[in-house]
Design a protein around this motif. Sequence first.
Motif, PDB file in Angstrom:
ATOM      1  N   THR A   4     -29.107  21.801 -34.783  1.00  0.00           N
ATOM      2  CA  THR A   4     -28.847  22.359 -36.112  1.00  0.00           C
ATOM      3  C   THR A   4     -30.078  23.124 -36.560  1.00  0.00           C
ATOM      4  OG1 THR A   4     -29.828  20.569 -37.412  1.00  0.00           O
ATOM      5  CG2 THR A   4     -27.556  20.231 -36.645  1.00  0.00           C
ATOM      6  N   GLY A   5     -30.003  23.654 -37.757  1.00  0.00           N
ATOM      7  CA  GLY A   5     -31.153  24.372 -38.316  1.00  0.00           C
ATOM      8  C   GLY A   5     -32.354  23.478 -38.534  1.00  0.00           C
ATOM      9  N   LYS A   6     -32.114  22.173 -38.525  1.00  0.00           N
ATOM     10  CA  LYS A   6     -33.216  21.238 -38.813  1.00  0.00           C
ATOM     11  C   LYS A   6     -33.850  20.646 -37.552  1.00  0.00           C
ATOM     12  CE  LYS A   6     -30.605  19.257 -42.151  1.00  0.00           C
ATOM     13  NZ  LYS A   6     -30.025  18.118 -42.791  1.00  0.00           N
ATOM     14  N   THR A   7     -33.235  20.920 -36.398  1.00  0.00           N
ATOM     15  CA  THR A   7     -33.722  20.312 -35.155  1.00  0.00           C
ATOM     16  C   THR A   7     -35.166  20.732 -34.858  1.00  0.00           C
ATOM     17  OG1 THR A   7     -31.471  20.349 -34.303  1.00  0.00           O
ATOM     18  CG2 THR A   7     -33.239  20.078 -32.690  1.00  0.00           C
ATOM     19  N   GLY A   8     -36.024  19.759 -34.610  1.00  0.00           N
ATOM     20  CA  GLY A   8     -37.415  20.047 -34.260  1.00  0.00           C
ATOM     21  C   GLY A   8     -37.519  20.512 -32.812  1.00  0.00           C
ATOM     22  N   VAL A   9     -38.563  21.271 -32.514  1.00  0.00           N
ATOM     23  CA  VAL A   9     -38.744  21.793 -31.148  1.00  0.00           C
ATOM     24  C   VAL A   9     -40.083  21.326 -30.572  1.00  0.00           C
ATOM     25  CG1 VAL A   9     -38.878  23.854 -29.697  1.00  0.00           C
ATOM     26  CG2 VAL A   9     -37.343  23.827 -31.670  1.00  0.00           C
ATOM     27  N   LEU A  10     -40.004  20.813 -29.335  1.00  0.00           N
ATOM     28  CA  LEU A  10     -41.181  20.460 -28.548  1.00  0.00           C
ATOM     29  C   LEU A  10     -41.005  21.100 -27.185  1.00  0.00           C
ATOM     30  CD1 LEU A  10     -40.244  17.281 -29.850  1.00  0.00           C
ATOM     31  CD2 LEU A  10     -42.711  17.474 -29.761  1.00  0.00           C
ATOM     32  N   GLY A  11     -42.010  20.994 -26.332  1.00  0.00           N
ATOM     33  CA  GLY A  11     -41.821  21.584 -25.015  1.00  0.00           C
ATOM     34  C   GLY A  11     -42.970  21.321 -24.080  1.00  0.00           C
ATOM     35  N   ILE A  12     -42.942  22.059 -22.981  1.00  0.00           N
ATOM     36  CA  ILE A  12     -44.017  21.956 -21.986  1.00  0.00           C
ATOM     37  C   ILE A  12     -44.361  23.355 -21.502  1.00  0.00           C
ATOM     38  CG2 ILE A  12     -42.289  21.445 -20.158  1.00  0.00           C
ATOM     39  CD1 ILE A  12     -44.573  19.808 -18.773  1.00  0.00           C
ATOM     40  N   PHE A  13     -45.674  23.659 -21.448  1.00  0.00           N
ATOM     41  CA  PHE A  13     -46.177  24.919 -20.904  1.00  0.00           C
ATOM     42  C   PHE A  13     -46.655  24.652 -19.475  1.00  0.00           C
ATOM     43  CE2 PHE A  13     -47.895  26.920 -25.156  1.00  0.00           C
ATOM     44  CZ  PHE A  13     -46.598  26.984 -25.636  1.00  0.00           C
ATOM     45  N   GLY A  14     -46.138  25.404 -18.531  1.00  0.00           N
ATOM     46  CA  GLY A  14     -46.608  25.271 -17.151  1.00  0.00           C
ATOM     47  C   GLY A  14     -46.172  26.477 -16.339  1.00  0.00           C
ATOM     48  N   ASP A  15     -46.711  26.591 -15.141  1.00  0.00           N
ATOM     49  CA  ASP A  15     -46.296  27.666 -14.239  1.00  0.00           C
ATOM     50  C   ASP A  15     -46.641  27.265 -12.811  1.00  0.00           C
ATOM     51  OD1 ASP A  15     -45.359  30.030 -13.237  1.00  0.00           O
ATOM     52  OD2 ASP A  15     -47.137  31.198 -13.791  1.00  0.00           O
ATOM     53  N   PRO A  16     -45.707  26.793 -12.032  1.00  0.00           N
ATOM     54  CA  PRO A  16     -44.270  26.685 -12.341  1.00  0.00           C
ATOM     55  C   PRO A  16     -43.978  25.504 -13.267  1.00  0.00           C
ATOM     56  CG  PRO A  16     -44.734  25.679 -10.232  1.00  0.00           C
ATOM     57  CD  PRO A  16     -46.035  26.256 -10.718  1.00  0.00           C
ATOM     58  N   VAL A  17     -42.780  25.504 -13.836  1.00  0.00           N
ATOM     59  CA  VAL A  17     -42.417  24.407 -14.715  1.00  0.00           C
ATOM     60  C   VAL A  17     -41.024  23.861 -14.362  1.00  0.00           C
ATOM     61  CG1 VAL A  17     -41.309  25.684 -16.590  1.00  0.00           C
ATOM     62  CG2 VAL A  17     -42.728  23.689 -17.131  1.00  0.00           C
ATOM     63  N   ALA A  18     -40.324  24.600 -13.515  1.00  0.00           N
ATOM     64  CA  ALA A  18     -38.925  24.258 -13.216  1.00  0.00           C
ATOM     65  C   ALA A  18     -38.760  22.863 -12.605  1.00  0.00           C
ATOM     66  CB  ALA A  18     -38.317  25.303 -12.281  1.00  0.00           C
ATOM     67  N   HIS A  19     -39.799  22.400 -11.878  1.00  0.00           N
ATOM     68  CA  HIS A  19     -39.710  21.114 -11.194  1.00  0.00           C
ATOM     69  C   HIS A  19     -40.035  19.946 -12.127  1.00  0.00           C
ATOM     70  CE1 HIS A  19     -43.879  22.014 -11.599  1.00  0.00           C
ATOM     71  NE2 HIS A  19     -44.118  20.718 -11.426  1.00  0.00           N
ATOM     72  N   SER A  20     -40.531  20.238 -13.335  1.00  0.00           N
ATOM     73  CA  SER A  20     -41.045  19.163 -14.195  1.00  0.00           C
ATOM     74  C   SER A  20     -39.949  18.197 -14.621  1.00  0.00           C
ATOM     75  CB  SER A  20     -41.708  19.766 -15.440  1.00  0.00           C
ATOM     76  OG  SER A  20     -42.035  18.723 -16.343  1.00  0.00           O
TER      77      SER A  20
END
Length: 286
Positions: A4-20
Amino acid sequence: MSLTGKTGVLGIFGDPVAHSLSPSMQNRALREAGIDAVYVPFQVPAGELARAVAALPALGIRGVNVTVPHKEAVVALLDEVDPAARRMGAVNTIVNRRGRLVGYNTDGTGFLKALAEDLHFSATDGRILLLGAGGACRAALVSLALAGAAWIGLANRTRARAEALAQEFDGAFADTRIEVLDLSGRALSAPLRQVDLLVNTTAVGLQGEQFDALPWDDLRPAAAVYDMVYRQNGTPLVKEALKRGHRAADGIGMLAGQGEEAFYLWFGQRPPAGMMARWLRQHLAE
Ligand code: ATR
């Protein structure tokens, strides 16, 4: 899961990252904890790291993990860095505190947590032999020393790297003596009779290979063995250690531990106990 409009966002920065494994693991934890947020992979090339980090406050992203190859370079891009992370020279978790970006290293705390939970091992006054001298070894060295280890031995295939690491931290920890050893049976035989813990911080074992140089017969029976590597059917190091009656554990606990600690930094609450490690084991088995 519905965004929704309220959903918080987190993530991961990497290269490559597809295997994480972090996106699936963290999203599962968010769901189980009932937190309205998503954790997404961002493939960030090295040349774009500064712009990606600078965008975090503008986008209102609550936090990210940082993985290969950015853990060292990101340190200089943050507003504040936790003292332990600064000593490691590496950050794997960023928290966005109202636009201020604060860096932590939960690989270190996750490692200590895994030692405590999987091996009932406390680093205080401990004697620990680390195999390796790369980034993972540096995080282990600093976290063990900050936790009050008495002696840390470094044995690496390329001895010069272990020497550089030892020199860098020479005198840095009043209670911890750091010693460089050759990665050979002869050089390790006496130290293994004294250690409380043996740790593999290298990738050896990932393809099922053994450390040939280890004089296993010399390892104190009471010593525990921790392998940062993990594999579906167990790593050669852990199998050998268990066969010989040592307490031993693989790297799943550390991977789960760093994820739990990052989750705690972002939300001030812990994911359901043991959930991340269980998910990882189940995922590996599939
Ligand atoms: P990381 O950041 O994961 O620690 P790294 O900095 O590339 O990765 O370090 C890899 C470590 O694994 C090093 O200690 C490396 O030894 P060298 O310094 O001699 O390269 C060690 N390593 C990798 N493959 C190895 C092997 N086949 N035998 C022994 N050590 C190995």
